[in-house]
Design a protein around this motif. Structure first.
Motif, short mmCIF file in Angstrom:
data_model
loop_
_atom_site.label_atom_id
_atom_site.label_comp_id
_atom_site.label_asym_id
_atom_site.label_seq_id
_atom_site.Cartn_x
_atom_site.Cartn_y
_atom_site.Cartn_z
N ALA A 72 41.74 45.83 43.89
CA ALA A 72 40.39 45.31 43.68
C ALA A 72 39.32 46.34 43.99
N TYR A 73 39.51 47.13 45.03
CA TYR A 73 38.49 48.13 45.38
C TYR A 73 38.32 49.16 44.28
N ILE A 74 39.38 49.47 43.52
CA ILE A 74 39.28 50.43 42.42
C ILE A 74 38.42 49.84 41.30
N PHE A 75 38.68 48.59 40.95
CA PHE A 75 37.89 47.94 39.91
C PHE A 75 36.42 47.83 40.33
N ARG A 80 30.82 49.48 39.83
CA ARG A 80 29.57 49.99 40.44
C ARG A 80 29.13 51.29 39.80
N THR A 81 30.08 52.17 39.52
CA THR A 81 29.74 53.44 38.88
C THR A 81 29.15 53.21 37.50
N CYS A 82 29.79 52.35 36.73
CA CYS A 82 29.27 52.05 35.39
C CYS A 82 27.89 51.41 35.46
N ALA A 83 27.70 50.48 36.38
CA ALA A 83 26.40 49.83 36.54
C ALA A 83 25.32 50.84 36.89
N ARG A 84 25.64 51.77 37.78
CA ARG A 84 24.68 52.80 38.17
C ARG A 84 24.33 53.69 36.97
#
Length: 98
Positions: A72-75, A80-84
């Motif tokens: 889950a932490y990977i997803f 978060r990276t994509c959202a940023r």
């Protein structure tokens, strides 16, 4: 502060506008496909890039349930990276976001 309304004559929704439906997103991609500004090789690459980045999160609940807890932490990190990156993109292309 940014206004919740779009500039006069603009087709781009301003901040606070409801999310697009999958059909609306597809229509916008098709509008870009037929737009003369995207007729060049660079324009076509840009349109393809936008189409690839335009995702449908329908059924996200099923996807979430399928994620192994130990992954889950990977997803979450990827999301978060994509959202940023999306937020940075919006800040660069939308004058209301500046």
């Amino acid at each position: 502060p940014a206004s919740a309304a779009s500039p006069p004559g603009s087709r781009v929704p301003g901040p606070g506008v409801r999310p697009q439906t999958p059909e609306e997103r597809q229509r916008d991609i098709e509008l870009l496909h037929g737009h003369p500004a995207f007729g060049s090789e660079d324009g076509e690459r840009l349109r393809q890039w936008v189409a690839a980045w335009t995702i449908e999160l329908g059924g996200v609940e099923v996807a979430i349930e399928s994620i192994p807890p130990h992954c889950a932490y990977i997803f979450a990190r990827l999301a978060r990276t994509c959202a940023r990156e999306y937020a940075e993109f919006v800040a660069q292309v939308d004058p209301q976001a500046r």
